[in-house]
Design a protein around this motif. Structure first.
Motif, mmCIF file in Angstrom:
data_model
loop_
_atom_site.group_PDB
_atom_site.id
_atom_site.type_symbol
_atom_site.label_atom_id
_atom_site.label_comp_id
_atom_site.label_asym_id
_atom_site.label_seq_id
_atom_site.Cartn_x
_atom_site.Cartn_y
_atom_site.Cartn_z
ATOM 1 N N MET A 1 45.013 -134.098 2.149
ATOM 2 C CA MET A 1 45.264 -132.904 2.913
ATOM 3 C C MET A 1 45.197 -133.263 4.392
ATOM 4 O O MET A 1 44.281 -133.914 4.844
ATOM 5 C CB MET A 1 44.195 -131.846 2.580
ATOM 6 N N SER A 2 46.176 -132.827 5.140
ATOM 7 C CA SER A 2 46.132 -133.087 6.578
ATOM 8 C C SER A 2 45.461 -131.909 7.278
ATOM 9 O O SER A 2 45.448 -130.792 6.769
ATOM 10 C CB SER A 2 47.540 -133.294 7.129
ATOM 11 N N HIS A 3 44.908 -132.197 8.409
ATOM 12 C CA HIS A 3 44.217 -131.171 9.180
ATOM 13 C C HIS A 3 44.937 -131.008 10.512
ATOM 14 O O HIS A 3 45.007 -131.937 11.303
ATOM 15 C CB HIS A 3 42.757 -131.567 9.432
ATOM 16 N N ARG A 4 45.516 -129.836 10.709
ATOM 17 C CA ARG A 4 46.135 -129.512 11.991
ATOM 18 C C ARG A 4 45.195 -128.551 12.703
ATOM 19 O O ARG A 4 44.926 -127.464 12.212
ATOM 20 C CB ARG A 4 47.505 -128.881 11.792
ATOM 21 N N ILE A 5 44.709 -128.976 13.845
ATOM 22 C CA ILE A 5 43.722 -128.213 14.584
ATOM 23 C C ILE A 5 44.383 -127.472 15.738
ATOM 24 O O ILE A 5 45.261 -128.012 16.418
ATOM 25 C CB ILE A 5 42.631 -129.138 15.153
ATOM 26 N N GLU A 6 43.945 -126.256 15.947
ATOM 27 C CA GLU A 6 44.366 -125.470 17.098
ATOM 28 C C GLU A 6 43.112 -124.825 17.677
ATOM 29 O O GLU A 6 42.307 -124.264 16.944
ATOM 30 C CB GLU A 6 45.353 -124.392 16.652
ATOM 31 N N VAL A 7 42.933 -124.943 18.987
ATOM 32 C CA VAL A 7 41.829 -124.254 19.650
ATOM 33 C C VAL A 7 42.441 -123.058 20.355
ATOM 34 O O VAL A 7 43.165 -123.196 21.339
ATOM 35 C CB VAL A 7 41.085 -125.175 20.646
ATOM 36 N N ARG A 8 42.171 -121.884 19.802
ATOM 37 C CA ARG A 8 42.780 -120.666 20.333
ATOM 38 C C ARG A 8 41.920 -120.056 21.436
ATOM 39 O O ARG A 8 40.709 -119.968 21.307
ATOM 40 C CB ARG A 8 42.951 -119.636 19.219
ATOM 41 N N PRO A 9 42.571 -119.592 22.502
ATOM 42 C CA PRO A 9 41.823 -118.899 23.542
ATOM 43 C C PRO A 9 41.434 -117.499 23.069
ATOM 44 O O PRO A 9 42.181 -116.845 22.346
ATOM 45 C CB PRO A 9 42.805 -118.830 24.707
ATOM 46 N N VAL A 10 40.256 -117.069 23.435
ATOM 47 C CA VAL A 10 39.780 -115.725 23.122
ATOM 48 C C VAL A 10 39.428 -115.083 24.464
ATOM 49 O O VAL A 10 38.338 -115.277 24.988
ATOM 50 C CB VAL A 10 38.539 -115.762 22.195
ATOM 51 N N PRO A 11 40.381 -114.337 25.044
ATOM 52 C CA PRO A 11 40.112 -113.769 26.362
ATOM 53 C C PRO A 11 39.097 -112.621 26.291
ATOM 54 O O PRO A 11 39.153 -111.787 25.391
ATOM 55 C CB PRO A 11 41.469 -113.262 26.833
ATOM 56 N N VAL A 12 38.175 -112.636 27.202
ATOM 57 C CA VAL A 12 37.228 -111.538 27.407
ATOM 58 C C VAL A 12 37.237 -111.263 28.910
ATOM 59 O O VAL A 12 37.697 -112.110 29.686
ATOM 60 C CB VAL A 12 35.801 -111.900 26.908
ATOM 61 N N PRO A 13 36.765 -110.132 29.355
ATOM 62 C CA PRO A 13 36.835 -109.843 30.791
ATOM 63 C C PRO A 13 36.206 -110.963 31.633
ATOM 64 O O PRO A 13 35.066 -111.354 31.413
ATOM 65 C CB PRO A 13 36.030 -108.538 30.935
ATOM 66 N N GLU A 14 37.009 -111.500 32.540
ATOM 67 C CA GLU A 14 36.615 -112.532 33.488
ATOM 68 C C GLU A 14 36.189 -113.846 32.834
ATOM 69 O O GLU A 14 35.473 -114.644 33.438
ATOM 70 C CB GLU A 14 35.495 -112.018 34.399
ATOM 71 N N TRP A 15 36.607 -114.109 31.618
ATOM 72 C CA TRP A 15 36.194 -115.330 30.928
ATOM 73 C C TRP A 15 37.200 -115.624 29.819
ATOM 74 O O TRP A 15 37.854 -114.745 29.314
ATOM 75 C CB TRP A 15 34.808 -115.141 30.318
ATOM 76 N N VAL A 16 37.305 -116.868 29.416
ATOM 77 C CA VAL A 16 38.091 -117.243 28.239
ATOM 78 C C VAL A 16 37.185 -118.076 27.344
ATOM 79 O O VAL A 16 36.620 -119.077 27.775
ATOM 80 C CB VAL A 16 39.354 -118.048 28.610
ATOM 81 N N LEU A 17 37.043 -117.639 26.098
ATOM 82 C CA LEU A 17 36.275 -118.382 25.109
ATOM 83 C C LEU A 17 37.242 -119.247 24.302
ATOM 84 O O LEU A 17 38.459 -119.085 24.399
ATOM 85 C CB LEU A 17 35.520 -117.415 24.202
ATOM 86 N N HIS A 18 36.715 -120.138 23.483
ATOM 87 C CA HIS A 18 37.550 -121.073 22.712
ATOM 88 C C HIS A 18 37.126 -121.024 21.257
ATOM 89 O O HIS A 18 35.943 -121.108 20.935
ATOM 90 C CB HIS A 18 37.389 -122.493 23.267
ATOM 91 N N TRP A 19 38.124 -120.907 20.355
ATOM 92 C CA TRP A 19 37.860 -120.775 18.930
ATOM 93 C C TRP A 19 38.658 -121.822 18.166
ATOM 94 O O TRP A 19 39.854 -121.668 17.939
ATOM 95 C CB TRP A 19 38.236 -119.383 18.467
ATOM 96 N N PRO A 20 38.022 -122.922 17.740
ATOM 97 C CA PRO A 20 38.746 -123.945 16.981
ATOM 98 C C PRO A 20 39.017 -123.490 15.552
ATOM 99 O O PRO A 20 38.166 -122.885 14.904
ATOM 100 C CB PRO A 20 37.795 -125.149 17.013
ATOM 101 N N GLN A 21 40.248 -123.774 15.091
ATOM 102 C CA GLN A 21 40.662 -123.403 13.747
ATOM 103 C C GLN A 21 41.513 -124.528 13.169
ATOM 104 O O GLN A 21 42.235 -125.205 13.887
ATOM 105 C CB GLN A 21 41.465 -122.109 13.782
ATOM 106 N N CYS A 22 41.436 -124.689 11.847
ATOM 107 C CA CYS A 22 42.163 -125.763 11.179
ATOM 108 C C CYS A 22 43.088 -125.185 10.110
ATOM 109 O O CYS A 22 42.807 -124.126 9.536
ATOM 110 C CB CYS A 22 41.164 -126.741 10.547
ATOM 111 N N SER A 23 44.139 -125.912 9.806
ATOM 112 C CA SER A 23 45.092 -125.486 8.777
ATOM 113 C C SER A 23 44.472 -125.453 7.383
ATOM 114 O O SER A 23 44.999 -124.807 6.488
ATOM 115 C CB SER A 23 46.315 -126.409 8.777
ATOM 116 N N CYS A 24 43.314 -126.115 7.187
ATOM 117 C CA CYS A 24 42.666 -126.115 5.874
ATOM 118 C C CYS A 24 41.850 -124.836 5.638
ATOM 119 O O CYS A 24 41.289 -124.643 4.574
ATOM 120 C CB CYS A 24 41.759 -127.341 5.723
#
Length: 62
Positions: A1-24
């Protein structure tokens, strides 16, 4: 199984958080910095990469 990773931005007021997610289906924790998200990604890949996931070339052709 291959793993494709994406770190999605999670915008909040005056800040951006980061949420890593994988295709698995793996979802990391939502964190404040990209380096923390990258650390989670590296741990996920290290835990889920085995030798059978990597194609090995043959030494001799028949």
């Amino acid at each position: 199984m291959s793993h494709r990773i994406e770190v999605r931005p999670v915008p909040v007021p005056e800040w951006v958080l980061h949420w890593p997610q994988c295709s698995c289906g793996w979802r990391g924790d939502i964190v404040r910095t990209r380096p923390l998200a990258d650390d989670q990604v590296n741990e996920h890949l290290a835990e889920n990469t085995t030798t059978h996931d990597v194609a090995q070339p043959t030494l001799f052709d028949s």
